[in-house]
Design a protein around this motif. Structure first.
Motif, PDB file in Angstrom:
ATOM      1  N   HIS A   1      67.073 -16.195   9.507  1.00 19.44           N
ATOM      2  CA  HIS A   1      66.485 -15.385   8.432  1.00 19.44           C
ATOM      3  C   HIS A   1      65.101 -15.896   8.048  1.00 19.44           C
ATOM      4  N   SER A   2      64.957 -17.198   7.967  1.00 23.04           N
ATOM      5  CA  SER A   2      63.676 -17.786   7.587  1.00 23.04           C
ATOM      6  C   SER A   2      62.572 -17.413   8.575  1.00 23.04           C
ATOM      7  N   LEU A   3      62.873 -17.525   9.863  1.00 25.42           N
ATOM      8  CA  LEU A   3      61.878 -17.171  10.881  1.00 25.42           C
ATOM      9  C   LEU A   3      61.570 -15.674  10.855  1.00 25.42           C
ATOM     10  N   GLY A   4      62.592 -14.857  10.581  1.00 22.76           N
ATOM     11  CA  GLY A   4      62.364 -13.416  10.488  1.00 22.76           C
ATOM     12  C   GLY A   4      61.465 -13.059   9.318  1.00 22.76           C
ATOM     13  N   ALA A   5      61.707 -13.694   8.164  1.00 21.98           N
ATOM     14  CA  ALA A   5      60.868 -13.450   6.988  1.00 21.98           C
ATOM     15  C   ALA A   5      59.436 -13.925   7.244  1.00 21.98           C
ATOM     16  N   TYR A   6      59.289 -15.046   7.968  1.00 18.87           N
ATOM     17  CA  TYR A   6      57.967 -15.552   8.359  1.00 18.87           C
ATOM     18  C   TYR A   6      57.236 -14.518   9.216  1.00 18.87           C
ATOM     19  N   HIS A   7      57.953 -13.908  10.147  1.00 13.72           N
ATOM     20  CA  HIS A   7      57.359 -12.891  11.024  1.00 13.72           C
ATOM     21  C   HIS A   7      56.869 -11.694  10.216  1.00 13.72           C
ATOM     22  N   LEU A   8      57.693 -11.224   9.272  1.00 15.22           N
ATOM     23  CA  LEU A   8      57.298 -10.083   8.443  1.00 15.22           C
ATOM     24  C   LEU A   8      56.129 -10.444   7.530  1.00 15.22           C
ATOM     25  N   MET A   9      56.109 -11.683   7.038  1.00 13.92           N
ATOM     26  CA  MET A   9      54.980 -12.142   6.231  1.00 13.92           C
ATOM     27  C   MET A   9      53.698 -12.125   7.065  1.00 13.92           C
TER      28      MET A   9
ATOM     29  N   THR B   1      55.478 -15.354  16.807  1.00  7.58           N
ATOM     30  CA  THR B   1      54.442 -16.322  17.187  1.00  7.58           C
ATOM     31  C   THR B   1      54.271 -17.398  16.122  1.00  7.58           C
ATOM     32  N   ILE B   2      54.237 -18.643  16.577  1.00 11.05           N
ATOM     33  CA  ILE B   2      53.956 -19.784  15.695  1.00 11.05           C
ATOM     34  C   ILE B   2      52.701 -20.453  16.254  1.00 11.05           C
ATOM     35  N   ASP B   3      51.637 -20.494  15.440  1.00 10.35           N
ATOM     36  CA  ASP B   3      50.352 -20.908  16.009  1.00 10.35           C
ATOM     37  C   ASP B   3      49.529 -21.813  15.088  1.00 10.35           C
ATOM     38  N   HIS B   4      50.212 -22.556  14.213  1.00  6.86           N
ATOM     39  CA  HIS B   4      49.471 -23.484  13.349  1.00  6.86           C
ATOM     40  C   HIS B   4      50.198 -24.825  13.309  1.00  6.86           C
TER      41      HIS B   4
ATOM     42  N   ALA C   1      49.469 -21.014   3.900  1.00  9.50           N
ATOM     43  CA  ALA C   1      50.293 -21.405   2.750  1.00  9.50           C
ATOM     44  C   ALA C   1      51.365 -20.369   2.462  1.00  9.50           C
ATOM     45  N   SER C   2      51.012 -19.088   2.557  1.00 12.91           N
ATOM     46  CA  SER C   2      51.989 -18.018   2.312  1.00 12.91           C
ATOM     47  C   SER C   2      53.087 -18.038   3.364  1.00 12.91           C
ATOM     48  N   LYS C   3      52.720 -18.297   4.601  1.00 12.04           N
ATOM     49  CA  LYS C   3      53.707 -18.366   5.684  1.00 12.04           C
ATOM     50  C   LYS C   3      54.653 -19.544   5.486  1.00 12.04           C
ATOM     51  N   ILE C   4      54.119 -20.674   5.053  1.00 14.83           N
ATOM     52  CA  ILE C   4      54.967 -21.848   4.813  1.00 14.83           C
ATOM     53  C   ILE C   4      55.876 -21.616   3.615  1.00 14.83           C
ATOM     54  N   ALA C   5      55.344 -20.973   2.577  1.00 15.25           N
ATOM     55  CA  ALA C   5      56.155 -20.691   1.388  1.00 15.25           C
ATOM     56  C   ALA C   5      57.356 -19.819   1.742  1.00 15.25           C
ATOM     57  N   ILE C   6      57.162 -18.807   2.589  1.00 23.34           N
ATOM     58  CA  ILE C   6      58.288 -17.948   2.953  1.00 23.34           C
ATOM     59  C   ILE C   6      59.231 -18.664   3.911  1.00 23.34           C
ATOM     60  N   LEU C   7      58.710 -19.521   4.760  1.00 17.92           N
ATOM     61  CA  LEU C   7      59.573 -20.312   5.638  1.00 17.92           C
ATOM     62  C   LEU C   7      60.542 -21.174   4.831  1.00 17.92           C
TER      63      LEU C   7
ATOM     64  N   MET D   1      38.877 -27.276  19.051  1.00 21.39           N
ATOM     65  CA  MET D   1      40.176 -27.830  19.415  1.00 21.39           C
ATOM     66  C   MET D   1      41.162 -26.689  19.660  1.00 21.39           C
ATOM     67  N   LYS D   2      41.866 -26.770  20.772  1.00 21.29           N
ATOM     68  CA  LYS D   2      42.837 -25.732  21.110  1.00 21.29           C
ATOM     69  C   LYS D   2      44.071 -25.867  20.224  1.00 21.29           C
ATOM     70  N   VAL D   3      44.464 -24.766  19.601  1.00 21.23           N
ATOM     71  CA  VAL D   3      45.626 -24.764  18.721  1.00 21.23           C
ATOM     72  C   VAL D   3      46.879 -24.471  19.537  1.00 21.23           C
ATOM     73  N   ALA D   4      47.903 -25.298  19.349  1.00 20.17           N
ATOM     74  CA  ALA D   4      49.163 -25.080  20.052  1.00 20.17           C
ATOM     75  C   ALA D   4      49.757 -23.746  19.609  1.00 20.17           C
ATOM     76  N   ARG D   5      50.395 -23.080  20.535  1.00 18.25           N
ATOM     77  CA  ARG D   5      50.977 -21.776  20.235  1.00 18.25           C
ATOM     78  C   ARG D   5      52.328 -21.668  20.920  1.00 18.25           C
ATOM     79  N   LYS D   6      53.320 -21.244  20.159  1.00 17.55           N
ATOM     80  CA  LYS D   6      54.647 -21.058  20.729  1.00 17.55           C
ATOM     81  C   LYS D   6      55.188 -19.710  20.277  1.00 17.55           C
ATOM     82  N   ILE D   7      56.108 -19.191  21.086  1.00 22.53           N
ATOM     83  CA  ILE D   7      56.778 -17.958  20.689  1.00 22.53           C
ATOM     84  C   ILE D   7      58.277 -18.205  20.656  1.00 22.53           C
ATOM     85  N   VAL D   8      58.923 -17.542  19.700  1.00 20.75           N
ATOM     86  CA  VAL D   8      60.375 -17.610  19.560  1.00 20.75           C
ATOM     87  C   VAL D   8      60.921 -16.211  19.843  1.00 20.75           C
ATOM     88  N   ASN D   9      61.905 -16.126  20.717  1.00 20.97           N
ATOM     89  CA  ASN D   9      62.478 -14.822  21.053  1.00 20.97           C
ATOM     90  C   ASN D   9      63.582 -14.497  20.049  1.00 20.97           C
ATOM     91  N   ASP D  10      63.299 -13.530  19.183  1.00 20.55           N
ATOM     92  CA  ASP D  10      64.225 -13.146  18.125  1.00 20.55           C
ATOM     93  C   ASP D  10      64.934 -11.856  18.518  1.00 20.55           C
TER      94      ASP D  10
END
Length: 416
Positions: A58-66, A17-20, A87-93, A1-10
């Protein structure tokens, strides 16, 4: 199954990249989107006009660094399963989702006895019910109960991605270059030793720069005397509104949500009112302040006018506390000028203490992994800056007061 993928310009990191699919669901949820309407730095924009970024940024930035930190650790052979990674990415989000209006400025004021970390956990648990248990692992990591301690340390520790992002982002938006840190080099030097997060020896200077940047940002930005004064004025506005309500004087907020919390002065079981809390944001508070500029109570209306028009109280800073006699004398003199009672003038003439500790080795430690396999805390490293300077708390005492020249006219001039 193809996973949806999006990018956010920060503006800070470029493309994120958001890919889950579960990450998508979390970001799309109204509770998460509410963070767009909460300022990251409360009233710092009154001093640094560019500091208008919000909690979602800030949340998206912390997600990126995670994401980068996990990728780096996996490249060094540290086992992190796909489930742990998501799970770690969601926790930081979601780590800051419990912040109320104006972030730290109104914490313990609108809702007493509940810290934003506790609210974040309650909201995560609520989302977990909605998502049928899919956030179980994220909550376990967030609360530090998961057996891989380093995953929690990436979210909440001396070198967590939360701090790395807010220093990087806040220095970017304020233009305060002293806050710039080498986050990318620190992330490259992270590793795990006996289940805990450590930093390779080569990153010592980057860690020292990180700690110095933290100290400078706190005193130059977060605890800047004008920012501090504006935030205390906001607290006094809410306090005055509540005092009037307690005295039976009508004070109504345009927002039914804010009105609910204003009129419930006794401790609330916030878990029963979580949906209401998740409707509360900066807009509710600023709408009320603009409305109260025309309230018949002089104290409330003047405080609101001053904050909206950026006609703030004057501030003095000094190393020693201001004496009670000095404050009493200042209040008496200002009461005569304004015609207010001593109780009323206390909203405009007050003192307090600001304190910051850059690095306390008795708490969570920054451990350095040396080439010989030994581990030492950064404060025990030869010639480390924080050995003597940055481990001690720094306190400053502030005194806020009305400008005597304009004080009298403030209470006689009609609002607009």
């Amino acid at each position: 199954m193809k996973v949806a993928r999006k990018i956010v310009n920060d503006p800070v990191y470029g493309f994120i990249t958001i890919d889950h699919p579960l990450v998508f669901k979390v970001i799309d949820h109204p509770y998460y989107q509410r963070m767009r309407r909460i300022q990251q730095m409360a009233f710092a924009h009154l001093v640094y006009p560019g500091a208008v970024h919000n909690r979602l940024h800030h949340s998206l930035g912390a997600y990126h660094l995670m994401s980068n930190a996990l990728a780096e650790l996996k490249s060094k052979g540290i086992e992190i399963t796909p489930e742990e990674e998501v799970a770690s990415k969601i926790a930081i989000l979601l780590h800051d989702i419990g912040h109320g209006p104006f972030s730290h400025a109104l914490e313990q004021t609108l809702i007493q006895g509940v810290h934003h970390e506790a609210l974040s956990l309650l909201i995560m648990q609520s989302l977990n019910e909605e998502f049928k248990g899919q956030l179980d692992l994220a909550i376990c990591i967030f609360t530090g109960k998961y057996h891989k301690k380093f995953l929690h340390q990436l979210i909440s520790g001396q070198l967590d991605v939360d701090r790395m992002d807010f220093l990087t982002r806040d220095s970017f938006f304020t233009g305060v270059s002293e806050g710039v840190i080498m986050y990318d080099r620190i992330l490259k030097m992270l590793t795990v030793h006996e289940g805990e997060l450590v930093v390779e020896e080569k990153a010592i200077f980057s860690i020292e720069k990180f700690l110095v940047a933290r100290r400078l940002m706190y005193w130059q930005v977060y605890l800047h005397k004008t920012v501090l004064c504006a935030e205390k004025m906001l607290v006094n506005i809410i306090s005055r509104a509540r005092d009037l309500i307690t005295a039976g004087i009508p004070v109504n907020a345009p927002s039914a949500t804010l009105d609910f919390f204003l009129h419930h002065t006794e401790p609330l079981n916030i878990s029963k009112h979580l949906k209401k809390f998740c409707q509360l944001d900066d807009y509710d508070v600023m709408g009320a302040i603009k409305s109260w500029m025309f309230h018949p109570d002089k104290v409330l209306s003047v405080l609101c006018r001053m904050l909206v028009d950026r006609q703030l109280l004057k501030v003095k800073l000094q190393a020693a506390p201001f004496s009670g006699q000095f404050i009493a004398n200042e209040r008496e003199a200002m009461a005569i000028i304004t015609g207010l009672s001593l109780d009323e003038i206390a909203y405009f003439v007050f003192s307090g203490e600001a304190s910051n500790t850059t690095y306390d080795p008795t708490e969570e430690r920054i451990n350095i992994l040396f080439k010989d396999g030994s581990i030492r805390d950064i404060s025990q490293v030869d010639n480390a800056l924080i050995q003597h300077n940055l481990s001690r708390p720094v306190k400053k005492h502030y005194f806020c007061y009305l400008n005597p020249v304009s004080a009298s006219s403030m209470f006689t001039t009609l609002p607009y």
